[in-house]
Write a protein that holds these residues in place. Structure first.
Motif, PDB file in Angstrom:
ATOM      1  N   MET A   1     -20.160  -5.711   7.703  1.00 55.40           N
ATOM      2  CA  MET A   1     -21.360  -5.742   8.431  1.00 55.40           C
ATOM      3  C   MET A   1     -22.352  -7.036   8.218  1.00 55.40           C
ATOM      4  N   PRO A   2     -22.577  -7.623   9.299  1.00 56.62           N
ATOM      5  CA  PRO A   2     -23.253  -9.102   9.098  1.00 56.62           C
ATOM      6  C   PRO A   2     -24.750  -8.650   8.801  1.00 56.62           C
ATOM      7  N   THR A   3     -25.277  -9.566   7.787  1.00 63.66           N
ATOM      8  CA  THR A   3     -26.850  -9.526   7.424  1.00 63.66           C
ATOM      9  C   THR A   3     -27.479 -10.366   8.461  1.00 63.66           C
ATOM     10  N   ILE A   4     -28.390  -9.688   8.856  1.00 62.34           N
ATOM     11  CA  ILE A   4     -29.420 -10.543   9.847  1.00 62.34           C
ATOM     12  C   ILE A   4     -30.445 -11.441   9.287  1.00 62.34           C
ATOM     13  N   PHE A   5     -31.018 -10.549   7.939  1.00 60.04           N
ATOM     14  CA  PHE A   5     -31.881 -11.248   6.908  1.00 60.04           C
ATOM     15  C   PHE A   5     -32.129 -10.252   5.798  1.00 60.04           C
ATOM     16  N   ALA A   6     -32.733 -10.794   4.964  1.00 59.03           N
ATOM     17  CA  ALA A   6     -33.040 -10.325   3.734  1.00 59.03           C
ATOM     18  C   ALA A   6     -34.251 -10.525   3.161  1.00 59.03           C
ATOM     19  N   ILE A   7     -35.407  -9.670   2.799  1.00 57.18           N
ATOM     20  CA  ILE A   7     -36.521  -9.963   2.268  1.00 57.18           C
ATOM     21  C   ILE A   7     -37.125  -8.819   1.160  1.00 57.18           C
ATOM     22  N   ASP A   8     -37.593  -9.167   0.337  1.00 61.11           N
ATOM     23  CA  ASP A   8     -38.130  -8.313  -0.693  1.00 61.11           C
ATOM     24  C   ASP A   8     -36.970  -7.378  -1.190  1.00 61.11           C
ATOM     25  N   GLY A   9     -35.604  -7.641  -1.206  1.00 61.37           N
ATOM     26  CA  GLY A   9     -34.622  -6.718  -1.652  1.00 61.37           C
ATOM     27  C   GLY A   9     -33.993  -5.678  -0.674  1.00 61.37           C
ATOM     28  N   TYR A  10     -34.834  -5.667   0.634  1.00 67.13           N
ATOM     29  CA  TYR A  10     -34.245  -5.055   1.762  1.00 67.13           C
ATOM     30  C   TYR A  10     -33.275  -5.948   2.366  1.00 67.13           C
ATOM     31  N   ARG A  11     -32.100  -5.479   3.141  1.00 72.15           N
ATOM     32  CA  ARG A  11     -31.121  -6.341   3.743  1.00 72.15           C
ATOM     33  C   ARG A  11     -31.063  -5.389   5.129  1.00 72.15           C
ATOM     34  N   PHE A  12     -31.323  -6.343   6.220  1.00 73.96           N
ATOM     35  CA  PHE A  12     -31.412  -5.788   7.781  1.00 73.96           C
ATOM     36  C   PHE A  12     -29.975  -6.381   8.134  1.00 73.96           C
TER      37      PHE A  12
END
Length: 63
Positions: free
Chosen positions: A1-12
């Protein structure tokens, strides 16, 4: 599952082959130990489901 972006511990992220028939455009959001969600992208961002996200996190995720 490719990650689009991550911020503040959240992974999209997304799954490259999800649903039969294919589901509408969406992304998944997850934070370890907190919860996960599916967000439909069209016609505007809206949760398909969310587990473990409080109201504040839900508002932040959809901005």
């Amino acid at each position: 599952m490719p990650t689009i972006f991550a911020i503040d511990g959240y992974r999209f992220h997304f799954y490259s082959n999800e649903g039969d028939p294919r589901e509408p455009a969406h992304v998944h959001a997850a934070k370890r130990g907190v919860g996960d969600a599916k967000v439909w992208l069209y016609p505007e961002p809206v949760f398909a489901y969310y587990r473990g996200f409080d109201a504040r996190t839900q508002r932040w995720t959809l901005q």
